[in-house]
Design a protein around this motif. Sequence first.
Motif, mmCIF file in Angstrom:
data_model
loop_
_atom_site.group_PDB
_atom_site.id
_atom_site.type_symbol
_atom_site.label_atom_id
_atom_site.label_comp_id
_atom_site.label_asym_id
_atom_site.label_seq_id
_atom_site.Cartn_x
_atom_site.Cartn_y
_atom_site.Cartn_z
ATOM 1 N N SER A 161 -19.259 -1.620 -10.182
ATOM 2 C CA SER A 161 -18.990 -2.968 -9.686
ATOM 3 C C SER A 161 -20.277 -3.763 -9.510
ATOM 4 O O SER A 161 -21.379 -3.240 -9.692
ATOM 5 N N TYR A 190 0.827 -1.206 0.000
ATOM 6 C CA TYR A 190 0.000 0.000 0.000
ATOM 7 C C TYR A 190 0.858 1.252 0.000
ATOM 8 O O TYR A 190 2.057 1.210 0.280
ATOM 9 N N GLY A 250 -11.914 -4.235 -7.864
ATOM 10 C CA GLY A 250 -11.730 -3.770 -6.483
ATOM 11 C C GLY A 250 -13.044 -3.595 -5.765
ATOM 12 O O GLY A 250 -13.136 -3.785 -4.548
ATOM 13 N N GLY A 308 -13.981 0.694 -3.894
ATOM 14 C CA GLY A 308 -13.481 -0.272 -4.852
ATOM 15 C C GLY A 308 -14.035 0.003 -6.234
ATOM 16 O O GLY A 308 -15.230 0.271 -6.392
ATOM 17 N N GLN A 365 -2.393 0.669 -7.733
ATOM 18 C CA GLN A 365 -2.783 1.832 -6.926
ATOM 19 C C GLN A 365 -2.432 3.160 -7.588
ATOM 20 O O GLN A 365 -3.016 4.198 -7.272
ATOM 21 N N LEU A 409 -9.250 0.672 -3.813
ATOM 22 C CA LEU A 409 -8.955 -0.613 -4.446
ATOM 23 C C LEU A 409 -9.176 -0.492 -5.955
ATOM 24 O O LEU A 409 -10.274 -0.165 -6.398
ATOM 25 N N HIS A 410 -8.150 -0.778 -6.722
ATOM 26 C CA HIS A 410 -8.160 -0.603 -8.170
ATOM 27 C C HIS A 410 -8.848 -1.773 -8.897
ATOM 28 O O HIS A 410 -9.252 -2.762 -8.276
ATOM 29 N N ASP A 450 -2.357 -2.146 -3.640
ATOM 30 C CA ASP A 450 -2.153 -3.042 -4.776
ATOM 31 C C ASP A 450 -2.752 -4.405 -4.437
ATOM 32 O O ASP A 450 -2.335 -5.049 -3.465
ATOM 33 N N LEU A 451 -3.707 -4.853 -5.226
ATOM 34 C CA LEU A 451 -4.336 -6.151 -5.007
ATOM 35 C C LEU A 451 -3.458 -7.275 -5.555
ATOM 36 O O LEU A 451 -2.573 -7.035 -6.384
#
Length: 268
Positions: free
Chosen positions: A114, A4, A91, A87, A27, A20-21, A47-48
């Motif tokens: 989303s 992060y 995300g 998100g 990010q 959250l990307h 970063d996921l």
Amino acid sequence: MLHYKFDQSTKNSNDLIVLLHGFISDQSTFDEHIKTFTDEINVLAIDLPGHGFDQSSETSPWNFEFICQLLDDTLALFKAYRIFLHGYSMGGRIALYYALYGTCHLNGLILESSSPGIADEDDRIERIQIDQARAKVLEIAGLEIFVNDWEKLPLFQSQYNLNTETKRKIRQMRLQQNPVRLAKALREYGTGQMPNLWPKISDIAVPTCIIVGSFDEKFIKIGYHMCDLIPETSLNEVNGSGHTVHVEEMTEFDKIVLGFIFKEEQND
């Protein structure tokens, strides 16, 4: 723990937005928002798994339970703040799952373009097959060919109207990702692998802000359906934007996000 970047507010704020990307991003997609946000609140951009500087072990299963635990570990470091979890796209699916199963208290949830998963089992199986095929393209054909195809998806057609420099930055960010790790992300927490949360989202107990672009018909429909089911929610349809509202209409995105946070701050 997830990789992060934390940016502290220039004010004495106790509010923290966690960003959250989406897929094939990281990010840094939120870099242009940091200055506006930190003038008012604190920012944590993450970063996921499989993206950016993430170091998640490739021997671990990157399922939603695993990512939820990583997010738990990360947010535990910031539990003194009033946390608002945002998100975008992929995300957003993580954020929805976390709002239902995470352990860290949230003061608000922001969902941009989303969904809570695929309700129909046949449609879900079909999407798994699509994600698996795309993962093979990443591994066999390589990242540049995949990105070329990705940029042609109807979902991102409205990005053609962005200025040349913005489009260059987006493409560069995509081409900096690791194709092998992206393929694992697609296979293990792509849309098809997401649990169907439609029957559960009425249990979301935090104020929720839904953001969709006016050109994004599929997610407008999904957004309004979620709005009907989540108890304390509002929907913001942003004119002139497609799927990536935070990129296509940055000023309006910032206005909606900060307005939502300030409203909830007053309600507490």
